[in-house]
Scaffold this motif. Sequence first.
Motif: not given
Lengths: 442, 442
Positions: A33, A35-37, A39-41, A141, A143, A153-154, B70-72, B76, B99-100, B102, B113, B121
Amino acid sequence: MRLSRYFLPILKENPKEAEIVSHRLMLRAGMIRQQAAGIYSWLPLGKRVLEKVNAIIREEQDRTGAIEILMPTIQSAELWKESGRYDDYGLEMLRINDRQERPMLYGPTNEEMVTDIFRSYVRSYKDLPLNLYHIQLKFRDEIRPRFGTMRSREFLMKDAYSFDIDQDAARRAYNKMFVAYLRTFSRMGLSAVPMRADTGPIGGDLSHEFIILADTGESEVFCHRDYLGFDIPDETTDFQDAGALQAIVDKWTSLYAATSEMHDADAFAAVAEDARLSARGIEVGHIFYFGTKYSEPMGAKVMGPDGKEHLVHMGSYGIGPTRLVPAIIEASHDENGIIWPKSVAPYDVSIINMKVGDGACDSASEKLYSELEAAGLDVLYDDRDERAGAKFATADLIGIPQQIVVGPRSIANGEVEIKDRKTGERENMTLEAAVNRLVSAN
Amino acid sequence: MRLSRYFLPILKENPKEAEIVSHRLMLRAGMIRQQAAGIYSWLPLGKRVLEKVNAIIREEQDRTGAIEILMPTIQSAELWKESGRYDDYGLEMLRINDRQERPMLYGPTNEEMVTDIFRSYVRSYKDLPLNLYHIQLKFRDEIRPRFGTMRSREFLMKDAYSFDIDQDAARRAYNKMFVAYLRTFSRMGLSAVPMRADTGPIGGDLSHEFIILADTGESEVFCHRDYLGFDIPDETTDFQDAGALQAIVDKWTSLYAATSEMHDADAFAAVAEDARLSARGIEVGHIFYFGTKYSEPMGAKVMGPDGKEHLVHMGSYGIGPTRLVPAIIEASHDENGIIWPKSVAPYDVSIINMKVGDGACDSASEKLYSELEAAGLDVLYDDRDERAGAKFATADLIGIPQQIVVGPRSIANGEVEIKDRKTGERENMTLEAAVNRLVSAN
């Protein structure tokens, strides 16, 4: 695992944001899933595959004599100033100030830190060769993160770092990793071709990217077709036998293979026309000899047999497990979903109870479940109160290699159906025969 | 593993910065290295112990039906604004701009999270109970990190999160974790006492810290001595049997036990004088029911059997593996070094070849090494060309439970010496008897 107690959030719709099939299937199968651009769970099914991938990487690293450590994700900027990379790295480095306003960063890689560990403890050539690796999160990071965990990214990286007394010894370390990588990717069902890669200012020919061919690959690659048929070094390979390893590397670098950055059109034209393969590829590993690039500025030296101090020669060797998972899916899927190679499948077998609540189906399913689990197989038992069609679709989507279908009609004859996810072959047999078949194939 | 090829950077001097015995021993045994204030690398020996600790935690979580994800590490800031904790958390939260520009943060914990995953879900009470856990790095920017990995800034945490339809069901989820924690710590050789902990604004009695008694503990604790003799629920415990679990929890909360924050001097005075135990303790786990604290602001609801929407009741359950390793050392060491409980020992047995280069010693050691490895034991073979005294000191320092000493005199009689690290007992026996002894004890 009973599916009624599991957390498998299947998506029925095709997620719009997914541009490539692996990203789409990982979202649909409830593996990840966002979680942010970038960045995934990793949800339960994805986490299991990721751990199987990590386990293969670890086994093959250990086989070479590399030793596992765990370096932290947060690093001090000071270390990176020593190597000169703090200023060079640019915006991909996630820079952080802690509460004391000390400049820190989320490690994009670990050359500096592992060199610091080395110089803190190792004094003599007698402690070499040494190869330290870890499987740890990195942050870059990007772009434009995209394609799910293919370019996030992660992400998780296995990075190994070798330390040797001179260039010859460093080449032996390099060859060990080269051969380990051939074995690693092959065990995951991937055909990876080592391709000459750009070595940057260091020069030399000791850098290879391991590329798997896939239409969705980001790189354009050119190679001799014969590579795809080469034998993979087997598990009796002696990693202490430098000559044997060199012969393997020589063979695997004897034919043309290059990414677009290193492509030599004239040399490629010299390859017989029907052997020329130009395709798209996914980079799943990168190995690199960089000599004294870090040992020199950071003062990593050992006393040699000659009684003098020598800067150590280093190499680094990366594999991205969080990229390998989608790469495996790119290489192995059909229109119904994922087809996991046995070695990385989240479960070995799924039991599909077509009629939950029916005494004969329930008891046969429970019997199969307990016997297969007792025999050491990882079993996913679909005991949900759902339509049979939905269950078949789920089983195909999540790609477990073997399915056992327990239905009221066949169970009346004491039989179940075994379906091979990859070939689609179906066969009826008794419960006992099914258990024997699956246990002996495991 | 052959020690000559391993990376075990033993320190001969006592490191000055280490204030407590576990920190000193972890540095001396080459288990960890500080990379920045409160940030550590785990070196090979330490990494192995950490993984054994993680494996026990994982087994006991899985036994309850909790499911691993496994969460990152990077989250955010938006999520934390939803719960209202972004502003509340203070300087311990490591805040980052990408870098943006955020606003992001390095997760100090994952309630937000995991609630976001849940609400994305899960729609129906039929999918409950659900407990999702992960073992993932956290960062808390402590003003005063100290005691090595006991109180570090980057640390590993197992954090589980339960989701239930109402408070009664949430209590059953809580009880599962309570019992799992008793088993988890006991398997690591620790006597952990659950103590009532502060629940903050939520109220209720559903929060316990699990404390092990140790002179170097940071907390002052008070409890009834009988807790130390209570039986631990065994592996036949049925985690689906709510009544049985409640009985275990009732027993383990029947006597006085409180940290200083929750201490009631009058209630403690009512405990029989010879049963009163006041001591220092190390918190190794914390379990917490917090109801709808996060589900309400974040809108995590399910449809109930009554056809109405219900906010889910949640709990969270933490264990710190990177703190458990030093806690185990605090509880189990002597003046010569660490004494690992078998369950978390980095190796099961060490072979000490007293005279490398002596044919009889070498061949006996090699034979033991290969036979014990083949039998599935983790063996550390000290094949270094070192004085026997240094080898004995190393073996005691790193605390492997069993040592086999192969010396020229005893091997002339076909015998080796087995030494038990904990009791110090030594016994001579034939090689065959030594192998049998160690394999059958495994």
